[in-house]
Design a protein around this motif. Structure first.
Motif, PDB file in Angstrom:
ATOM      1  N   UNK A  87       0.844  -1.259  -0.018  1.00 46.19           N
ATOM      2  CA  UNK A  87       0.071   0.228  -0.162  1.00 46.19           C
ATOM      3  C   UNK A  87       0.652   1.261   0.031  1.00 46.19           C
ATOM      4  N   UNK A  88       1.924   1.250   0.721  1.00 44.69           N
ATOM      5  CA  UNK A  88       2.933   2.385   0.946  1.00 44.69           C
ATOM      6  C   UNK A  88       3.933   2.416   0.257  1.00 44.69           C
ATOM      7  N   UNK A  89       4.305   1.422  -0.557  1.00 43.45           N
ATOM      8  CA  UNK A  89       5.652   1.505  -1.260  1.00 43.45           C
ATOM      9  C   UNK A  89       6.126   2.638  -2.004  1.00 43.45           C
ATOM     10  N   UNK A  90       5.241   3.362  -2.644  1.00 43.67           N
ATOM     11  CA  UNK A  90       5.492   4.412  -3.220  1.00 43.67           C
ATOM     12  C   UNK A  90       6.208   5.683  -2.524  1.00 43.67           C
ATOM     13  N   UNK A  91       5.870   5.453  -1.424  1.00 40.63           N
ATOM     14  CA  UNK A  91       6.020   6.557  -0.410  1.00 40.63           C
ATOM     15  C   UNK A  91       7.449   6.502   0.507  1.00 40.63           C
ATOM     16  N   UNK A  92       8.164   5.217   0.380  1.00 39.52           N
ATOM     17  CA  UNK A  92       9.109   4.966   0.891  1.00 39.52           C
ATOM     18  C   UNK A  92      10.412   5.928   0.871  1.00 39.52           C
ATOM     19  N   UNK A  93      10.753   6.609  -0.230  1.00 37.96           N
ATOM     20  CA  UNK A  93      11.780   7.275  -0.482  1.00 37.96           C
ATOM     21  C   UNK A  93      11.682   8.675   0.397  1.00 37.96           C
ATOM     22  N   UNK A  94      10.424   8.986   0.667  1.00 42.63           N
ATOM     23  CA  UNK A  94      10.054  10.126   1.604  1.00 42.63           C
ATOM     24  C   UNK A  94       9.698   9.952   2.831  1.00 42.63           C
ATOM     25  N   UNK A  95       9.515   8.544   3.241  1.00 45.02           N
ATOM     26  CA  UNK A  95       8.937   8.116   4.454  1.00 45.02           C
ATOM     27  C   UNK A  95       9.684   8.822   5.616  1.00 45.02           C
ATOM     28  N   UNK A  96      11.001   9.009   5.643  1.00 47.53           N
ATOM     29  CA  UNK A  96      11.735   9.490   6.982  1.00 47.53           C
ATOM     30  C   UNK A  96      11.430  10.986   7.269  1.00 47.53           C
ATOM     31  N   UNK A  97      10.645  11.515   6.187  1.00 42.52           N
ATOM     32  CA  UNK A  97      10.248  13.169   6.317  1.00 42.52           C
ATOM     33  C   UNK A  97       8.823  13.101   6.097  1.00 42.52           C
ATOM     34  N   UNK A  98       8.001  12.104   6.026  1.00 41.44           N
ATOM     35  CA  UNK A  98       6.669  12.235   6.101  1.00 41.44           C
ATOM     36  C   UNK A  98       6.181  12.906   4.553  1.00 41.44           C
ATOM     37  N   UNK A  99       7.234  12.591   3.458  1.00 39.25           N
ATOM     38  CA  UNK A  99       6.900  13.222   2.067  1.00 39.25           C
ATOM     39  C   UNK A  99       5.671  12.551   1.655  1.00 39.25           C
ATOM     40  N   UNK A 100       4.828  13.397   0.971  1.00 38.64           N
ATOM     41  CA  UNK A 100       3.693  12.705   0.203  1.00 38.64           C
ATOM     42  C   UNK A 100       2.174  12.633   1.065  1.00 38.64           C
ATOM     43  N   UNK A 101       2.292  12.973   2.406  1.00 43.37           N
ATOM     44  CA  UNK A 101       1.302  12.822   3.135  1.00 43.37           C
ATOM     45  C   UNK A 101       0.592  14.258   3.570  1.00 43.37           C
ATOM     46  N   UNK A 102      -0.619  14.434   3.122  1.00 42.18           N
ATOM     47  CA  UNK A 102      -1.307  15.403   3.073  1.00 42.18           C
ATOM     48  C   UNK A 102      -2.214  15.264   4.517  1.00 42.18           C
ATOM     49  N   UNK A 103      -2.399  16.652   4.977  1.00 38.43           N
ATOM     50  CA  UNK A 103      -2.952  16.891   6.180  1.00 38.43           C
ATOM     51  C   UNK A 103      -4.482  17.707   6.154  1.00 38.43           C
ATOM     52  N   UNK A 104      -5.361  17.535   6.825  1.00 34.30           N
ATOM     53  CA  UNK A 104      -6.603  18.367   6.880  1.00 34.30           C
ATOM     54  C   UNK A 104      -6.316  19.675   7.585  1.00 34.30           C
ATOM     55  N   UNK A 105      -6.905  20.533   7.319  1.00 34.59           N
ATOM     56  CA  UNK A 105      -6.669  22.084   8.043  1.00 34.59           C
ATOM     57  C   UNK A 105      -6.750  21.699   9.690  1.00 34.59           C
ATOM     58  N   UNK A 106      -7.570  21.032  10.252  1.00 34.82           N
ATOM     59  CA  UNK A 106      -7.630  20.711  11.536  1.00 34.82           C
ATOM     60  C   UNK A 106      -7.285  19.379  11.833  1.00 34.82           C
ATOM     61  N   UNK A 107      -7.665  18.726  13.011  1.00 32.57           N
ATOM     62  CA  UNK A 107      -7.547  17.295  13.102  1.00 32.57           C
ATOM     63  C   UNK A 107      -8.894  16.650  12.258  1.00 32.57           C
ATOM     64  N   UNK A 108      -8.826  15.365  12.117  1.00 34.61           N
ATOM     65  CA  UNK A 108      -9.797  14.739  11.019  1.00 34.61           C
ATOM     66  C   UNK A 108     -11.104  14.522  11.806  1.00 34.61           C
ATOM     67  N   UNK A 109     -11.087  14.868  13.000  1.00 35.54           N
ATOM     68  CA  UNK A 109     -12.547  14.970  13.586  1.00 35.54           C
ATOM     69  C   UNK A 109     -13.226  16.126  13.253  1.00 35.54           C
TER      70      UNK A 109
END
Length: 349
Positions: free
Chosen positions: A191-213
């Motif tokens: 599932x996450x193999x495509x993120x391995x290059x940037x995993x050490x800096x959380x690269x490619x991960x998006x955030x919502x403006x506030x917490x997800x709740x």
């Protein structure tokens, strides 16, 4: 549950067990795409707060708790399409999708201190994997899941693997332990193999403006309630009766913990998301230890066990919930009264 196409959606009544993101999404599309009137959609939730693993609670004095969250990515086509229909809490003219897109243009994940040791940053630009461990990864990717059986992660990798930067990043991000299921780790790898290059800096991960709740669950609930969807809080489904035959399985009665029953007709439907990684959680504090809960205190696991005992087609929950000592996990949240900790943290990097 019927499997034939419903020709009369306006006469249908749908019961969604639990109020997690799966039920909320189902309710949105049942109303938008299937044409089921909102007032005919019932979300049965055993707790007093919606959101499932993405729920939120607390206050500024005692602190806030959000039990779970999701790692968003741009290619979540279905997810962002869903949120394109949901108005933001702050601005009804802006969708949650567009609000999130705009936020991620301004704030891009780039972890500067992914791992710390003795109060100092670790250089994690190298994962520290040996050639053999890299080969073990490739092999795990290509073998069949069935061939892995009940193996644990520690059955596949050598002991030194659990001292690598990669493992520390992996276990802290996904809550794996070395005795966790090897098959499950394989699923996460694919599932996450495509993120391995940037995993050490959380690269490619998006955030919502506030917490997800607050950014996702609360807007979805407001949207659904405005459509007439009924959120029935404190309603725990403890068992489901079925009419079982060779070619179909039809739910006939929902049994509630308060001893009430919901008898299902021919145009009624039930959706149940089985299992939960945040079921039976408890919160501790400086002066109070959290209580370790088990199956008896759970809702979804106990319900899944009951219906699984009626027909093997409903799956086998036991590998996921029968060994609490190996399957439990911990997390902590720091409650800050001022900016002191953030000031020290910011000045140290």
């Amino acid at each position: 549950m019927k499997t034939t196409k419903n020709q009369n959606p306006k006469d249908a009544h749908v019961y969604l067990i639990g109020s997690g993101i799966a039920s909320l999404a189902s309710a949105v599309y049942l109303e938008i795409d299937a044409g089921v009137p909102g007032e005919n959609i019932h979300i049965l939730e055993k707790d007093q707060i919606a959101g499932g693993a993405c729920d939120g609670a607390g206050d500024k004095e005692e602190g806030f708790v959000v039990r779970g969250g999701r790692m968003h990515e741009m290619h979540y086509e279905c997810y962002w399409e869903l949120l394109s229909h949901i108005p933001s809490l702050e601005d009804p003219n802006v969708s949650v999708r567009d609000e999130s897109y705009e936020f991620n243009k301004r704030f891009v994940s780039n972890g500067q201190a992914r791992l710390l040791k003795d109060g100092k940053k670790l250089d994690v630009s190298s994962y520290g994997l040996s050639l053999k461990q890299q080969a073990d990864f490739l092999k795990l990717t290509y073998v069949s899941e069935k061939s892995l059986g009940n193996k644990r992660i520690e059955d596949w990798f050598d002991q030194s693997f659990f001292d690598t930067n990669f493992w520390y990043i992996w276990t802290s991000m996904f809550a794996f332990q070395k005795w966790s299921s090897l098959a499950e780790m394989r699923r996460y790898m694919k599932r996450f193999i495509h993120l391995v290059d940037g995993l050490y800096k959380l690269g490619g991960v998006m955030r919502t403006k506030y917490n997800q709740y607050d950014s996702v669950v609360r807007p979805m609930r407001r949207y659904l309630e405005e459509k007439g969807v009924k959120f029935e809080m404190g309603k725990e489904v403890v068992d489901i009766d079925f009419n079982l035959s060779a070619d179909k399985k039809t739910a006939t009665v929902l049994h509630l913990k308060d001893k009430n029953e919901i008898v299902l007709g021919k145009n009624d439907f039930v959706f149940f998301t089985n299992g939960s990684i945040t079921e039976s959680t408890d919160n501790g504090a400086w002066d109070r230890a959290p209580k370790l809960k088990g199956i008896e205190e759970s809702g979804s696991w106990k319900l899944w066990k009951k219906i699984a005992a009626k027909d093997k087609a409903f799956g086998n929950p036991s590998p996921f919930c029968d060994n609490i000592d190996l399957q439990k996990w911990y997390s902590f949240t720091a409650t800050m009264k001022d900016t002191t900790d953030l000031d020290y943290t910011a000045n140290s990097y």
